[in-house]
Design an enzyme around this catalytic site. Sequence first.
Site, PDB file in Angstrom:
ATOM      1  N   GLY A 109       0.901  -1.304   0.066  1.00 37.66           N
ATOM      2  CA  GLY A 109      -0.580  -0.072   0.316  1.00 37.66           C
ATOM      3  C   GLY A 109       0.911   0.813  -0.002  1.00 37.66           C
ATOM      4  N   HIS A 110       0.289   2.238  -0.577  1.00 40.49           N
ATOM      5  CA  HIS A 110       1.444   3.643  -0.431  1.00 40.49           C
ATOM      6  C   HIS A 110       0.093   4.932   0.963  1.00 40.49           C
ATOM      7  CE1 HIS A 110       4.555   3.235  -2.530  1.00 40.49           C
ATOM      8  NE2 HIS A 110       3.756   2.547  -3.355  1.00 40.49           N
ATOM      9  N   ASP A 133       1.740   8.610   6.135  1.00 43.57           N
ATOM     10  CA  ASP A 133       2.687   8.359   6.304  1.00 43.57           C
ATOM     11  C   ASP A 133       3.799   9.231   7.261  1.00 43.57           C
ATOM     12  OD1 ASP A 133       3.121   7.078   3.805  1.00 43.57           O
ATOM     13  OD2 ASP A 133       3.825   7.640   2.554  1.00 43.57           O
TER      14      ASP A 133
END
Length: 356
Positions: free
Chosen positions: A137-138, A168
């Site tokens: 995933g991102h 993030d």
Amino acid sequence: MPGPLSHLKVLDFSTLLPGPYATMLLADMGAEVLRIEAPDRVDLTKVMPPLDGKFSTAFSYLTRGKDTLQLNLKQEGAADKVKALVQDYDIVIEQFRPGVMDRLGIGYDTLKVINPRLIYCAITGYGQTGPYRDRAGHDINYLSIAGVSSHCGREDSGPPPMGIQIADVAGGSHHAVMGILAAVIQRQHTGEGQFVDISMTDAAFALNGMAGAACLAGGQEQAPESTLLNGGSFYDYYQTSDGRWLSVGSLEPQFSARLCDTLGLPDMKSYALSQNPEHQHQLKTALQAAIGQKTLQEWQDIFADKDACVEPVLTIAEAAEHPQLKAREMVIEVDRGDGTCQRQIGHPIKFGKMGV
């Protein structure tokens, strides 16, 4: 002077953004950070444009204040080197998928036997447990699954691709630092380290904050432009005559009254206080018409001495020159190692006394 974390030593096995950003924060606060870099695998942030000399600007920023040791973790003897190092270190941070460090022979269960005081932080997309634990995933995926994207953006255009990596950094990096420092405090009392499991999806879900409370406890599902703070009220951005944008956050009565008076809209003061969607729509229309008559600079001059929660939308270059950010020393000069300096974003936490 040494920073408040100068008594901590960190082994950093992470790449890309979440882990390196977290260890940069720790290094900024005085921790001794040693990056373990794979000589046979390129860290994408190292080559991501734009470059400044040999490395990318992002890589230079994320690695400031750190030392580097090149080590191929798959080679024979690498695990023994890590085991020798960890006897001397307080913290390990890694960002592999669950189980990778175990297969390399340097997972938490192995390292804690060598150093029972070790705090081991694993940052992953979905955490160490659950059906998605091994899924790739991102940032955009974590925000989507966490429900954040569903109530951002506009009704007619859908979720926006964010300009910063929220899951993030606000999710992975910041929560990792918080978890690590909480474990450090606990270790001071118990003498024992522990495993810190950071899921960027969990953290992004927690960032829903008020929207999450409204949904879970109040039964109000969130959608774009449906609430006070996501475009459902006059709390919004408005385009100026030169194509720039002005942010209006004048929610409190004293601020909204000042806003309306400054824009020549005294009759709209009651609409600013109304929860009627039609009143809010009419006020937004009136604000856009008024704000669209002048340039951004003209509005900056007009609102300079008005305490109304109205500010310009600045570019990063403009923000770097803003007198408030300059006064807070949020742009610093960092030695490139060759006697020249690179401009970078400074550390956002200011301590009255850096020394310990």
